[in-house]
Design an enzyme around this catalytic site. Structure first.
Site, PDB file in Angstrom:
ATOM      1  CG  ASN A  27      -1.886   1.158   1.253  1.00 23.75           C
ATOM      2  OD1 ASN A  27      -1.805   2.067   0.430  1.00 23.75           O
ATOM      3  ND2 ASN A  27      -2.799   1.149   2.201  1.00 23.75           N
ATOM      4  NE  ARG A 109      -6.187   1.647  -0.193  1.00 23.88           N
ATOM      5  CZ  ARG A 109      -6.207   2.808   0.459  1.00 23.88           C
ATOM      6  NH1 ARG A 109      -5.095   3.310   0.954  1.00 23.88           N
ATOM      7  NH2 ARG A 109      -7.331   3.469   0.617  1.00 23.88           N
ATOM      8  CG  HIS A 198     -12.964   3.404   3.012  1.00 25.06           C
ATOM      9  ND1 HIS A 198     -13.728   4.350   3.653  1.00 25.06           N
ATOM     10  CD2 HIS A 198     -11.682   3.813   3.142  1.00 25.06           C
ATOM     11  CE1 HIS A 198     -12.938   5.288   4.164  1.00 25.06           C
ATOM     12  NE2 HIS A 198     -11.681   4.972   3.857  1.00 25.06           N
ATOM     13  N   GLY A 230     -10.836   8.436   7.954  1.00 24.98           N
ATOM     14  CA  GLY A 230     -11.719   8.496   6.800  1.00 24.98           C
ATOM     15  C   GLY A 230     -12.906   7.602   7.111  1.00 24.98           C
ATOM     16  NE  ARG A 259     -10.519  12.681   3.053  1.00 22.10           N
ATOM     17  CZ  ARG A 259     -10.242  11.379   3.066  1.00 22.10           C
ATOM     18  NH1 ARG A 259     -11.194  10.513   3.391  1.00 22.10           N
ATOM     19  NH2 ARG A 259      -9.049  10.942   2.744  1.00 22.10           N
ATOM     20  CG  MET A 301     -14.563   8.741  18.725  1.00 21.22           C
ATOM     21  SD  MET A 301     -15.642  10.211  18.605  1.00 21.22           S
ATOM     22  CE  MET A 301     -15.963  10.262  16.839  1.00 21.22           C
ATOM     23  N   GLY A 348     -11.094   1.769  12.779  1.00 17.63           N
ATOM     24  CA  GLY A 348     -10.619   2.171  14.095  1.00 17.63           C
ATOM     25  C   GLY A 348     -11.680   2.667  15.045  1.00 17.63           C
ATOM     26  CD  GLU A 351     -11.978  -2.914  13.524  1.00 15.34           C
ATOM     27  OE1 GLU A 351     -11.035  -3.250  14.274  1.00 15.34           O
ATOM     28  OE2 GLU A 351     -11.887  -2.885  12.286  1.00 15.34           O
ATOM     29  CD  GLU A 402      -9.072  -1.146   4.201  1.00 16.62           C
ATOM     30  OE1 GLU A 402      -9.244  -0.559   3.120  1.00 16.62           O
ATOM     31  OE2 GLU A 402      -8.776  -0.558   5.258  1.00 16.62           O
TER      32      GLU A 402
END
Length: 421
Positions: A27, A109, A198, A230, A259, A301, A348, A351, A402
């Site tokens: 990636n 990716r 995603h 994201g 964003r 968060m 993140g 979960e 992923e």
């Protein structure tokens, strides 16, 4: 579309590898290289790592072999070529060198595959050219992805290289969901449509959710909420995406870490005319200085929740705006699907942030959606249900993977026809 390459769904004979089970997943970012080496015999992770600050004097490589201690090395890493060679050296120390006959392929990716790339694709010069043609709709991502591909091809030109596109899972959206309501000729000329992102995560999580419920993915309707820095939502009917929140770029949709997500596009014209801002300044504002960080100065968060618990009104408002947008999408995708078997939280925030999951579904009991407080509070690395026993709609926490999805798609393509030499 004769100017486009044809997606390759089976390897040409000259690229077929001997029976081997390892896949290296790369990636590539503009100044970073994430990697994982997986054994597809049992889907185990043999090694993983990250090279960051490529091109700087303070470059750093962190490498973690399975079951072993992490190793770090510093010093300048000039470019992606040097980065991949450094990764190869670290893998070789663990007996996992890139020259191993056990390595079946390298999976890359690629963020944007446009409308054309609908599945994993063997990389050749024509595919590279098409990915390059898509740079105008993915200027931050596709150039870096191309650099990683070219570097890997130069290092192992004999090895199958496969592109797995973030947008591919969303190409099943009907035109009614994918098209914007603007002049068709203009939209087609400039490739303006909703692509979604995603996709590898939404594909993996929707399938894993069906498995958690003991259902066939082709018979299961899932709302997937990929909540990280994201964030995106998708409506998946019978294993196929029918709508998703991100659009032409990853800016559309949910409130994210930096964003804005959905907003009146006339805000841009207003900022140009009244605020005297340039297109580049507005681009930076909406992509890097908006969302949670724009609302309260934090995009973590955990820190926002800490501030909320301490009575910080600015953090509380940011959290409420984040949840309001999320709840709107849950309701919208419930309407799109008609029947929902599960809502799955992943990435993140999805979960790990129990308060987000609880708040997002609060008040939706009439739709059969609820979380069990005790189940929701449990932390773990396994897919699990957090809805009450006997709930009409299951609510799940499903850790995304992923890299495993990219490796799985890459390996399936490499061994697809089974004609190994």
């Amino acid at each position: 579309m004769s100017s486009h390459p044809s997606p390759t769904t089976a390897l040409p004979d000259e690229l077929r590898s001997a029976p081997s089970s390892r896949v290296l997943v790369l990636n590539s970012g503009s100044s970073s290289l994430k990697y994982q080496l997986l054994d597809m015999g049992d889907s185990s992770r043999l090694a993983a790592g990250l090279v960051e600050r490529i091109g700087e004097q303070t470059s750093r490589l962190k490498h973690t072999p399975a079951g072993g201690e992490s190793r770090e090395r510093g010093g300048a890493i000039a470019d992606h070529d040097a980065a991949l060679k450094a990764v190869a050296e670290e893998l070789a120390k663990d007996g996992l060198g890139l020259d191993s006959p056990e390595l079946a392929a390298i999976g890359h990716r690629v963020v944007h595959g446009g409308k054309f790339f609908t599945e994993p694709t063997v990389i050749d010069d024509a595919v590279l050219a098409e990915i390059e043609r898509l740079i105008p709709v993915a200027p931050l991502h596709n150039p870096a992805n191309l650099t990683g591909i070219r570097t890997a091809r130069a290092l192992r030109p004999d090895l199958p290289q496969v592109a797995v596109f973030d947008t591919a899972f969303h190409t099943t959206m009907p035109e009614s969901a994918a098209r914007y309501a603007i002049d068709v000729k203009t939209a087609d000329e400039h490739r303006v449509r909703r692509y979604g992102f995603h996709g590898t995560s939404h594909a993996y999580v929707s399938r894993a959710t069906a498995e958690l419920l003991g259902k066939d993915p082709s018979e299961t309707n899932v709302i997937v909420l990929h909540l990280g820095n994201g964030a995106s939502a998708s409506a998946v009917r019978g294993g196929r995406c029918v709508d998703t929140s991100m659009g032409l770029t990853p800016l559309e949709g949910l409130v994210m870490g930096t964003r804005s997500g959905d907003m009146d596009p006339a805000v841009i014209f207003h900022l140009m005319r009244v605020g005297g801002m340039s297109a580049d300044e507005i681009d930076t504002l909406l992509n890097k200085k908006s969302g949670l960080i724009g609302l309260c100065g934090d995009n973590d968060m955990r820190e926002i929740r800490r501030r909320v618990d301490e009575g910080d009104e600015q953090a509380e408002l940011a959290f409420d705006i984040y949840i309001h947008r999320l709840k709107k999408y849950i309701g919208a995708y419930y309407a799109v699907l008609g029947r929902v078997d599960a809502v799955a939280f992943t990435a993140g925030v999805g979960e790990n942030a129990a308060p987000v999951r609880e708040a997002a579904l609060a008040g939706l009991e009439e739709l059969g959606l609820a979380v069990d407080g005790e189940r929701n509070a449990v932390r773990g690395d396994e897919a699990r249900l957090i809805s009450p026993e006997g709930a009409r709609v299951a609510v799940a926490v499903v850790p995304t993977d992923e890299e495993l999805e990219i490796a799985t798609q890459t390996y399936a393509l490499v061994i697809g026809s089974g004609n190994h030499t």
